[in-house]
Design a protein around this motif. Structure first.
Motif, PDB file in Angstrom:
ATOM      1  N   VAL A  62      -0.155   5.754   5.246  1.00 16.92           N
ATOM      2  CA  VAL A  62      -0.270   5.300   3.857  1.00 16.92           C
ATOM      3  C   VAL A  62      -0.428   6.503   2.926  1.00 16.92           C
ATOM      4  O   VAL A  62       0.244   6.605   1.892  1.00 16.92           O
ATOM      5  CB  VAL A  62      -1.442   4.313   3.690  1.00 16.92           C
TER       6      VAL A  62
ATOM      7  N   GLN B  71       0.818  -1.217   0.000  1.00 14.04           N
ATOM      8  CA  GLN B  71       0.000   0.000   0.000  1.00 14.04           C
ATOM      9  C   GLN B  71       0.851   1.265   0.000  1.00 14.04           C
ATOM     10  O   GLN B  71       0.469   2.275  -0.591  1.00 14.04           O
ATOM     11  CB  GLN B  71      -0.936  -0.008   1.217  1.00 14.04           C
ATOM     12  N   THR B  72       2.002   1.209   0.665  1.00 20.42           N
ATOM     13  CA  THR B  72       2.820   2.418   0.798  1.00 20.42           C
ATOM     14  C   THR B  72       3.902   2.535  -0.257  1.00 20.42           C
ATOM     15  O   THR B  72       4.489   3.611  -0.409  1.00 20.42           O
ATOM     16  CB  THR B  72       3.494   2.456   2.179  1.00 20.42           C
TER      17      THR B  72
ATOM     18  N   THR C 163      -7.224   0.260   4.180  1.00 16.85           N
ATOM     19  CA  THR C 163      -6.443   0.094   5.411  1.00 16.85           C
ATOM     20  C   THR C 163      -7.089  -0.887   6.382  1.00 16.85           C
ATOM     21  O   THR C 163      -6.426  -1.351   7.311  1.00 16.85           O
ATOM     22  CB  THR C 163      -6.239   1.459   6.093  1.00 16.85           C
TER      23      THR C 163
END
Length: 544
Positions: A397, A312-313, A345
């Protein structure tokens, strides 16, 4: 209710001309209900002359003497917010007066922002030498300040951050509502959805980007239930036809044999060039499925639905796809930007702890490489992140996505620009991953060891000289959890993989090191002897 008064005296704002001291000071004083003093304006009031005229008639030395008197009077007076002239830090007496009578806050802004704010420098007698002065004074500002704050945004935002950092105002919780960010590249732009529940929004959002109504979901067997079933149901509720294929788990997904089997599935299911391929999973699924999307029929639409913190990051943003070769990680790949990314998330709550800790290493890498304020925020919020607070995870994020998006916009193909700086920790990290055997280390775990090596090499060069920078980097790296360095891993074996690093140019190694926290730099020709010495020390230590 009256705002709290600073318990340690005045709040002094320092920084280069154009960093926003007067505007931020005014906003901060208003926020805290305190008087505001601008030392330049006070010097003009006392003398009855403008700053420019004071410089012309009395010279720089004459102005500095008057400025020193103003600062001494402010230090002896009632508590207030004080915006200090940019050159005040050149006098030791000013530094002593400010530090003894209050908290010194440095306002940081890139020189490009300052130049845009100042324009032609009207009324600023030292503007013609601004470039030289900026480089000369930056170390003085760092040394003088108790706290540093990014002031490249609005004055109100900087004032809020200062108030929170000084404990005069509680930090508002990070927003948990889903948000949409944009990644803009030379090839095209695409949205990134971040927040709670965005997985369910994927079909509708994708429907606005394509006329297709058939998709292929690619995941691994572990996600077939849970998020896989949920995503498939969302597609079908929205009227999509969906077929599903599964990749092997972990690094097994990133093999040419696994990709060949996926090609076969796509062909047998008559996947067309306009059919979106939806990659649901962590970094390995995203890399492998992305490579298949980049190469099947010379490229089909790709959607990333990353399920790990690392993906995600970092890995889901920017278009890198690839598979491993026995000799090197990600040696076979292509750039293929997605059409949509959805980082839900909520999926991080059930992530195994080892995967979560691995992802934190990439978050720390991004902060140390590009954004000191983000690094400080991570340290402050570490407990909340470890407890997997949804709001704090959405904050982290989103921050990483914004930084990665800016880097990708500047250097889409990771050749020589800002994006290459996100390879901090990856030279030694990738070599360790390959040398130890893919699967022994999670990617983020290996990167954490690489970050420690980069930290040591940077310090040996005299960088990270500011004690605050060194303490910040060391504190974050010390919080990363990793398996021990392989006891039987020889230098010769590791070195063979170092030589295959993608950043090698003309046979010379290139590393990304830290000049200071939040400021990574590209360093060609790092001596192998230096790397070997640092690795030897790290291999016998648990922490940097």
């Amino acid at each position: 209710m009256k705002p709290p008064t600073p318990s340690k005296g005045n709040i002094y704002l320092i920084g280069f001309m154009g960093s926003g001291k007067t505007r931020v000071g005014t906003a901060l004083a208003r926020r805290l209900g305190l008087p505001f003093l601008d030392t330049d304006a006070e010097a003009e009031r006392i003398s009855g002359r403008s700053v420019a005229r004071l410089f012309r008639e009395g010279g720089k030395a004459g102005f500095r003497r008057l400025e020193q008197r103003v600062i001494a009077a402010a230090a002896a007076g009632p508590i207030r917010v004080v915006a200090v002239g940019g050159g005040a830090v050149t006098r030791a007496a000013n530094l002593r007066a400010m530090r003894r009578s209050g908290t010194v806050v440095r306002l940081r802004a890139p020189f490009s922002v300052i130049r845009r704010r100042i324009g032609k420098g009207a009324g600023r007698p030292l503007w013609d030498a601004s470039g030289v002065l900026f480089r000369r004074r930056e170390p003085l500002y760092r040394k003088a300040a108790h706290v540093a704050v990014d002031a490249s945004g609005t004055p109100e935002a900087a004032a809020r951050i200062i108030a929170c950092r000084l404990g005069l105002e509680r930090r508002s919780p990070a927003p948990s509502a889903p948000g949409e960010l944009m990644v803009r590249t030379g090839s095209h732009s695409y949205p990134v959805l971040v927040g709670s529940g965005v997985l369910d929004a994927v079909p509708a959002r994708l429907g606005r980007l394509t006329s297709a109504r058939r998709a292929v979901l690619v995941s691994d067997a572990r996600l077939a239930g849970g998020p896989g079933r949920r995503l498939a149901a969302a597609f079908r509720r929205s009227g999509w036809k969906l077929s599903a294929a599964f990749l092997p788990g972990a690094e097994g997904a990133k093999s040419l044999s696994a990709i060949a089997r996926l090609y076969g599935f796509l062909l047998r299911s008559r996947t067309e060039r306009t059919t979106p391929l939806v990659a649901l999973g962590g970094g390995t699924v995203g890399d492998a499925a992305g490579f298949a999307a980049a190469t099947y029929y010379r490229g089909i639409p790709l959607v990333h639905v990353p399920t790990t913190l690392l993906a995600q990051t970092d890995s889901a943003i920017g278009g890198k796809t690839g598979v491993n070769h026995p000799l090197a990680k990600n040696a076979v790949g292509a750039f293929h930007q997605p059409v949509l990314v959805a980082a839900d998330t909520d999926l991080l709550a059930s992530l195994p702890d080892r995967e979560f800790q691995s992802g934190l290493a990439e978050v720390v890498k991004t902060a140390l490489a590009l954004d000191r304020d983000f690094a400080e925020g991570l340290l402050e919020r570490w407990g909340s992140l470890q407890s997997r607070s949804g709001a704090e995870l959405a904050w982290a994020v989103s921050r990483c996505v914004r930084l990665k998006a800016a880097a990708v916009a500047e250097d889409e193909r990771d050749l020589s620009g800002r994006r290459e700086l996100l390879n901090l920790g990856h030279t030694v990290g990738h070599a360790l991953e390959a040398a130890a055997g893919f699967g022994r280390f999670r990617h983020g775990e290996a990167v954490a060891w690489g970050l420690r090596a980069a930290f040591r090499l940077s310090a040996e060069r005299g960088w990270l000289a500011d004690p605050g920078d060194r303490a910040l980097a060391s504190a974050l790296l010390g919080r990363l959890r990793t398996p021990a360095w392989p006891a039987r891993l020889s230098w010769s074996h590791l070195n063979r993989h170092l030589a295959l690093d993608k950043k090698v140019r003309d046979g010379r190694s290139v590393m990304i090191l830290l000049r200071r926290a939040g400021k990574a730099v590209r360093v060609p020709g790092v001596a192998l002897g230096d790397i070997r010495r640092v690795v030897a020390r790290l291999s016998t230590e648990a922490r940097p």
